[in-house]
Design a protein around this motif. Structure first.
Motif, PDB file in Angstrom:
ATOM      1  N   LEU A 114     -15.544   3.790   3.306  1.00  0.00           N
ATOM      2  CA  LEU A 114     -14.808   3.337   4.484  1.00  0.00           C
ATOM      3  C   LEU A 114     -13.326   3.144   4.207  1.00  0.00           C
ATOM      4  O   LEU A 114     -12.484   3.458   5.049  1.00  0.00           O
ATOM      5  CB  LEU A 114     -15.367   2.002   4.992  1.00  0.00           C
ATOM      6  CG  LEU A 114     -16.685   2.018   5.745  1.00  0.00           C
ATOM      7  CD1 LEU A 114     -17.080   0.590   6.118  1.00  0.00           C
ATOM      8  CD2 LEU A 114     -16.599   2.882   6.988  1.00  0.00           C
ATOM      9  N   TYR A 115     -12.994   2.617   3.037  1.00  0.00           N
ATOM     10  CA  TYR A 115     -11.643   2.088   2.823  1.00  0.00           C
ATOM     11  C   TYR A 115     -10.808   2.810   1.773  1.00  0.00           C
ATOM     12  O   TYR A 115      -9.609   2.622   1.720  1.00  0.00           O
ATOM     13  CB  TYR A 115     -11.728   0.610   2.410  1.00  0.00           C
ATOM     14  CG  TYR A 115     -12.431  -0.280   3.381  1.00  0.00           C
ATOM     15  CD1 TYR A 115     -11.989  -0.397   4.692  1.00  0.00           C
ATOM     16  CD2 TYR A 115     -13.539  -1.031   2.997  1.00  0.00           C
ATOM     17  CE1 TYR A 115     -12.638  -1.231   5.589  1.00  0.00           C
ATOM     18  CE2 TYR A 115     -14.191  -1.867   3.885  1.00  0.00           C
ATOM     19  CZ  TYR A 115     -13.731  -1.969   5.185  1.00  0.00           C
ATOM     20  OH  TYR A 115     -14.382  -2.791   6.055  1.00  0.00           O
ATOM     21  N   SER A 117      -6.646   2.247  -2.584  1.00  0.00           N
ATOM     22  CA  SER A 117      -6.362   3.530  -1.937  1.00  0.00           C
ATOM     23  C   SER A 117      -5.039   4.128  -2.427  1.00  0.00           C
ATOM     24  O   SER A 117      -4.874   5.346  -2.447  1.00  0.00           O
ATOM     25  CB  SER A 117      -6.344   3.369  -0.412  1.00  0.00           C
ATOM     26  OG  SER A 117      -5.297   2.518   0.003  1.00  0.00           O
ATOM     27  N   ASN A 142     -13.809   9.071   9.864  1.00  0.00           N
ATOM     28  CA  ASN A 142     -13.884  10.223   8.963  1.00  0.00           C
ATOM     29  C   ASN A 142     -13.177  11.424   9.579  1.00  0.00           C
ATOM     30  O   ASN A 142     -12.570  12.229   8.865  1.00  0.00           O
ATOM     31  CB  ASN A 142     -15.347  10.572   8.658  1.00  0.00           C
ATOM     32  CG  ASN A 142     -15.937   9.695   7.566  1.00  0.00           C
ATOM     33  OD1 ASN A 142     -15.228   9.246   6.661  1.00  0.00           O
ATOM     34  ND2 ASN A 142     -17.238   9.445   7.647  1.00  0.00           N
ATOM     35  N   GLN A 156     -12.552  10.546   0.090  1.00  0.00           N
ATOM     36  CA  GLN A 156     -13.073  11.805   0.610  1.00  0.00           C
ATOM     37  C   GLN A 156     -12.128  12.970   0.350  1.00  0.00           C
ATOM     38  O   GLN A 156     -12.548  14.068  -0.036  1.00  0.00           O
ATOM     39  CB  GLN A 156     -13.324  11.691   2.132  1.00  0.00           C
ATOM     40  CG  GLN A 156     -14.510  10.819   2.525  1.00  0.00           C
ATOM     41  CD  GLN A 156     -14.167   9.362   2.724  1.00  0.00           C
ATOM     42  OE1 GLN A 156     -13.333   8.812   2.012  1.00  0.00           O
ATOM     43  NE2 GLN A 156     -14.818   8.708   3.673  1.00  0.00           N
ATOM     44  N   LEU A 174      -7.124  -0.195   8.373  1.00  0.00           N
ATOM     45  CA  LEU A 174      -8.255  -0.252   7.443  1.00  0.00           C
ATOM     46  C   LEU A 174      -8.825   1.125   7.143  1.00  0.00           C
ATOM     47  O   LEU A 174      -9.207   1.413   6.008  1.00  0.00           O
ATOM     48  CB  LEU A 174      -9.396  -1.113   8.026  1.00  0.00           C
ATOM     49  CG  LEU A 174      -9.224  -2.615   8.025  1.00  0.00           C
ATOM     50  CD1 LEU A 174     -10.437  -3.273   8.680  1.00  0.00           C
ATOM     51  CD2 LEU A 174      -9.042  -3.146   6.603  1.00  0.00           C
ATOM     52  N   TYR A 175      -8.898   1.986   8.150  1.00  0.00           N
ATOM     53  CA  TYR A 175      -9.730   3.189   8.022  1.00  0.00           C
ATOM     54  C   TYR A 175      -8.984   4.517   8.052  1.00  0.00           C
ATOM     55  O   TYR A 175      -9.557   5.541   7.687  1.00  0.00           O
ATOM     56  CB  TYR A 175     -10.762   3.219   9.158  1.00  0.00           C
ATOM     57  CG  TYR A 175     -11.662   2.024   9.222  1.00  0.00           C
ATOM     58  CD1 TYR A 175     -12.466   1.676   8.141  1.00  0.00           C
ATOM     59  CD2 TYR A 175     -11.726   1.235  10.364  1.00  0.00           C
ATOM     60  CE1 TYR A 175     -13.299   0.579   8.205  1.00  0.00           C
ATOM     61  CE2 TYR A 175     -12.567   0.134  10.435  1.00  0.00           C
ATOM     62  CZ  TYR A 175     -13.352  -0.194   9.356  1.00  0.00           C
ATOM     63  OH  TYR A 175     -14.177  -1.283   9.411  1.00  0.00           O
ATOM     64  N   CYS A 187       0.855  -1.191   0.000  1.00  0.00           N
ATOM     65  CA  CYS A 187       0.000   0.000   0.000  1.00  0.00           C
ATOM     66  C   CYS A 187       0.891   1.242   0.000  1.00  0.00           C
ATOM     67  O   CYS A 187       1.712   1.400   0.898  1.00  0.00           O
ATOM     68  CB  CYS A 187      -0.905  -0.012   1.234  1.00  0.00           C
ATOM     69  SG  CYS A 187      -2.215   1.225   1.197  1.00  0.00           S
ATOM     70  N   PHE A 188       0.759   2.082  -1.009  1.00  0.00           N
ATOM     71  CA  PHE A 188       1.566   3.301  -1.108  1.00  0.00           C
ATOM     72  C   PHE A 188       3.065   2.999  -1.042  1.00  0.00           C
ATOM     73  O   PHE A 188       3.832   3.788  -0.496  1.00  0.00           O
ATOM     74  CB  PHE A 188       1.183   4.306  -0.008  1.00  0.00           C
ATOM     75  CG  PHE A 188      -0.092   5.054  -0.281  1.00  0.00           C
ATOM     76  CD1 PHE A 188      -0.116   6.122  -1.168  1.00  0.00           C
ATOM     77  CD2 PHE A 188      -1.278   4.682   0.312  1.00  0.00           C
ATOM     78  CE1 PHE A 188      -1.289   6.811  -1.435  1.00  0.00           C
ATOM     79  CE2 PHE A 188      -2.460   5.372   0.050  1.00  0.00           C
ATOM     80  CZ  PHE A 188      -2.458   6.432  -0.833  1.00  0.00           C
ATOM     81  N   VAL A 222     -19.788  12.902   4.260  1.00  0.00           N
ATOM     82  CA  VAL A 222     -20.131  11.556   3.825  1.00  0.00           C
ATOM     83  C   VAL A 222     -21.562  11.311   4.285  1.00  0.00           C
ATOM     84  O   VAL A 222     -21.838  11.358   5.484  1.00  0.00           O
ATOM     85  CB  VAL A 222     -19.180  10.515   4.441  1.00  0.00           C
ATOM     86  CG1 VAL A 222     -19.592   9.117   4.025  1.00  0.00           C
ATOM     87  CG2 VAL A 222     -17.748  10.822   4.051  1.00  0.00           C
TER      88      VAL A 222
END
Lengths: 290, 290
Positions: free
Chosen positions: B66-67, B268, A265, B71, A66-67, A13-14, B18
């Motif tokens: 969520l993932y 992501s 969020n 946003q 995850l978030y 990831c990234f 959201v």
């Protein structure tokens, strides 16, 4: 001492990798503990600093990765992020999973002294002692450069870990922390359950009490708090922590974030600021003037 | 026509909100449909463009918000993002929840013709006709500027929605799409289940067949695909789509992302690139030369 760990998963990831591990934890009564790490690509070439994230009630070691969107910033800054679980699991204690705000996923980052929790529930020692040793033994990290942050119950955890071990962590921050647990119902439930009825013993795990007792410990502390957080008034009590900081001269950067709530969020919006904040502290060369 | 919707939740993130809504959907047999939107702050001052995201198997309308970390980019570019569910829900069809890859959460973005699915499962019309009307009726958006993207089963959905309605969408992209469903077991299961045994009828919902049949439809199509995706070889078949594009002269930007897998750690990482890609198309003034 050996600290053997088993890899359960790995996902890129990234440019970093998100990895999950398990290990038998003596501190947690030889239960199987899981943790996540975000391993930045820079680790191939040099020792990297470590940033611990402590999650909140009902979460586990996976929630943050995850978030939060932290992977992007761990990779950018070259910081190894470590996410422990929020309690021991599968201890066999009857009813450990019964309540969402006590027992499993609600370890409250204390060392329990009451039966039967005291056999397993030593999350404070796990986070501040055993897990760092596990990380140093298995990853190419600089043990002199570590910081800590967390969310809600984990914001409380981060504050008490840092305030009780100010030389171990270079910086501390929190999202919507439980800031004065001896004065809120959730905090009192956990403190009574894990420590017994002696309220004096609770204060060693209360960030507001620790600041009042010990005075300023860090050049600054960063807290973000959403104004629409439904737990702000009754459970988090960040204004009590703010007053305590003011009373002893502890610098506190408390940012009240207009119209943000308590969940991810909110966290994901400000996570970059927290990485930048910790990166500043983690980039200082210890004893650079020598 | 009225398109009344009920707000179920709202949460601020990166200055956007959201929001989740439900509405009774005639297209889906008058079942209750839910969708998420990411509403950018720019919407207060001007009509904003719309970007639809179609999620994959086992997901729902919440998964992407969520993932994905979208946003941040919705707020930055000023794009309203719409996330429909992956199937009708609670239709009462016996066994609709029994299988993870057929029925609920696996609507495959087609209009079913077989009993009993044909009473409810019209996800193609829902995504391309009813939902856009619901959005135009309730949000300050520019109906001339919409684009679409998706993941896995939803990548398939985005490709067929765009290739069957090339004038409705200004751009299309996908993460790890099911690219040639008539030739993979998951695709055949859904196509047979929703459309019956006539394989000719399946081709209208197959991106590779549509490109071969209709020729180039967009200036470019963007696809990201992880090389460690376990579904790549047997189910996604993106190389078949690539060959079809080459054979008819459809420009395709297919990026094989080294060591990335199929899930949201992959999405992501590259979500910003897809927003930038769609933003370019959505920023064109239609008929600007007139």
């Amino acid at each position: 001492m050996q600290h053997s760990i088993d890899q359960l998963s790995s996902s890129k990831c990234f440019g970093a990798t998100v990895e999950r591990y398990s290990h038998v934890s003596p501190t947690l009564g030889n239960t199987l503990a899981k943790f996540h790490v975000i391993v930045p690509p820079q680790i191939k070439h040099r020792k990297v600093p470590v940033l611990y994230f402590l999650a909140g009630l009902t979460c586990n070691d996976e929630t943050f990765v995850l978030y939060s969107g932290a992977q992007r910033y761990a990779a950018f800054y070259g910081i190894l992020v470590v996410c422990p679980d929020t309690s021991p699991r599968d201890t066999g204690i009857e009813g450990e999973d019964r309540e969402y705000n006590f027992g499993s996923s609600a370890g409250f980052y204390v060392n329990a002294t009451t039966h039967p929790w005291n056999k397993y529930y030593h999350m404070f020692d796990y986070v501040t002692k055993e897990l760092p040793q596990v990380i140093y033994s298995n990853f190419n990290v600089d043990s002199n450069r570590q910081s800590i942050f967390g969310h809600s119950m984990g914001g409380h955890g981060a504050l008490i870990c840092a305030l009780k071990n100010p030389t171990q962590y270079l910086s501390v921050s929190a999202f919507a922390p439980v800031s004065n647990p001896v004065n809120c119902s959730f905090g009192r439930k956990c403190l009574r359950g894990y420590l017994g009825n002696d309220k004096e013993s609770w204060k060693q795990y209360d960030a507001t009490e620790l600041i009042r007792e010990n005075g300023p410990q860090f050049p600054d502390i960063l807290i973000d708090q959403g104004t629409l957080d439904p737990f702000l008034k009754d459970q988090l009590l960040v204004e009590n922590f703010q007053k305590a900081c003011q009373s002893v001269g502890q610098n506190l950067t408390l940012r009240m974030q207009q119209d943000y709530d308590h969940e991810y969020n909110f966290i994901s919006t400000f996570i970059h600021d927290h990485f930048a904040y910790h990166n500043l502290a983690l980039s200082q060369k210890p004893n650079a003037s020598i």
